[in-house]
Design a protein around this motif. Structure first.
Motif, PDB file in Angstrom:
ATOM      1  N   TYR A  65     -42.062  -4.014  31.575  1.00  0.00           N
ATOM      2  CA  TYR A  65     -43.416  -3.579  31.258  1.00  0.00           C
ATOM      3  C   TYR A  65     -44.429  -4.719  31.218  1.00  0.00           C
ATOM      4  O   TYR A  65     -45.607  -4.480  30.980  1.00  0.00           O
ATOM      5  CB  TYR A  65     -43.437  -2.827  29.918  1.00  0.00           C
ATOM      6  N   TRP A  67     -44.810  -7.261  29.077  1.00  0.00           N
ATOM      7  CA  TRP A  67     -45.386  -7.441  27.746  1.00  0.00           C
ATOM      8  C   TRP A  67     -46.123  -8.766  27.644  1.00  0.00           C
ATOM      9  O   TRP A  67     -45.648  -9.797  28.109  1.00  0.00           O
ATOM     10  CB  TRP A  67     -44.301  -7.444  26.683  1.00  0.00           C
ATOM     11  N   ASP A  68     -47.282  -8.732  26.982  1.00  0.00           N
ATOM     12  CA  ASP A  68     -47.967  -9.983  26.650  1.00  0.00           C
ATOM     13  C   ASP A  68     -47.401 -10.486  25.326  1.00  0.00           C
ATOM     14  O   ASP A  68     -46.555  -9.847  24.700  1.00  0.00           O
ATOM     15  CB  ASP A  68     -49.482  -9.803  26.606  1.00  0.00           C
ATOM     16  N   GLN A  71     -47.601  -8.056  22.324  1.00  0.00           N
ATOM     17  CA  GLN A  71     -46.635  -6.954  22.393  1.00  0.00           C
ATOM     18  C   GLN A  71     -45.241  -7.443  22.036  1.00  0.00           C
ATOM     19  O   GLN A  71     -44.504  -6.775  21.327  1.00  0.00           O
ATOM     20  CB  GLN A  71     -46.643  -6.333  23.787  1.00  0.00           C
ATOM     21  N   ARG A  72     -44.872  -8.624  22.536  1.00  0.00           N
ATOM     22  CA  ARG A  72     -43.549  -9.186  22.210  1.00  0.00           C
ATOM     23  C   ARG A  72     -43.438  -9.442  20.711  1.00  0.00           C
ATOM     24  O   ARG A  72     -42.438  -9.089  20.085  1.00  0.00           O
ATOM     25  CB  ARG A  72     -43.302 -10.475  22.992  1.00  0.00           C
ATOM     26  N   ARG A  74     -45.054  -8.060  18.226  1.00  0.00           N
ATOM     27  CA  ARG A  74     -45.021  -6.804  17.473  1.00  0.00           C
ATOM     28  C   ARG A  74     -43.642  -6.146  17.574  1.00  0.00           C
ATOM     29  O   ARG A  74     -43.060  -5.725  16.569  1.00  0.00           O
ATOM     30  CB  ARG A  74     -46.115  -5.858  17.970  1.00  0.00           C
ATOM     31  N   ALA A  75     -43.098  -6.078  18.783  1.00  0.00           N
ATOM     32  CA  ALA A  75     -41.778  -5.458  18.976  1.00  0.00           C
ATOM     33  C   ALA A  75     -40.700  -6.221  18.215  1.00  0.00           C
ATOM     34  O   ALA A  75     -39.827  -5.616  17.582  1.00  0.00           O
ATOM     35  CB  ALA A  75     -41.440  -5.392  20.463  1.00  0.00           C
TER      36      ALA A  75
END
Length: 86
Positions: A65, A67-68, A71-72, A74-75
């Motif tokens: 996907y 991810w920026d 995003q990384r 947060r996940a």
């Protein structure tokens, strides 16, 4: 970690040495997991297979996907919270 493996000259697409690198990674993660359990910073029921499945899932999703960094982060934060002892 992938960059470190590549920098060490490991051809991850080659069958030569791949099993050895994977085994070394499992040994290292297993030792870290045992220490984390002893220190009480991860769930007592967390197994190496669980951790490896999560790592694979995170890496696969991030790559697929695109991810920026937000995003990384947060996940990983959500996932790490789930690994904490109850």
């Amino acid at each position: 970690m992938g960059n470190a493996i590549l920098a060490a000259g490991v051809d991850v697409k080659s069958a030569d040495g791949h099993a050895e690198v994977a085994a070394e990674m499992r040994r290292a993660l297993s030792g870290l997991l045992v220490a984390a359990r002893v220190d009480g910073v991860v769930r007592a029921d967390l197994e190496l297979f669980d951790l490896l499945a999560l790592l694979y899932g995170w890496c696969t999703a991030a790559k697929h996907y695109g991810w920026d960094s937000a995003q990384r982060d947060r996940a990983l934060a959500v996932s790490f919270e789930g690994l904490m002892p109850r």
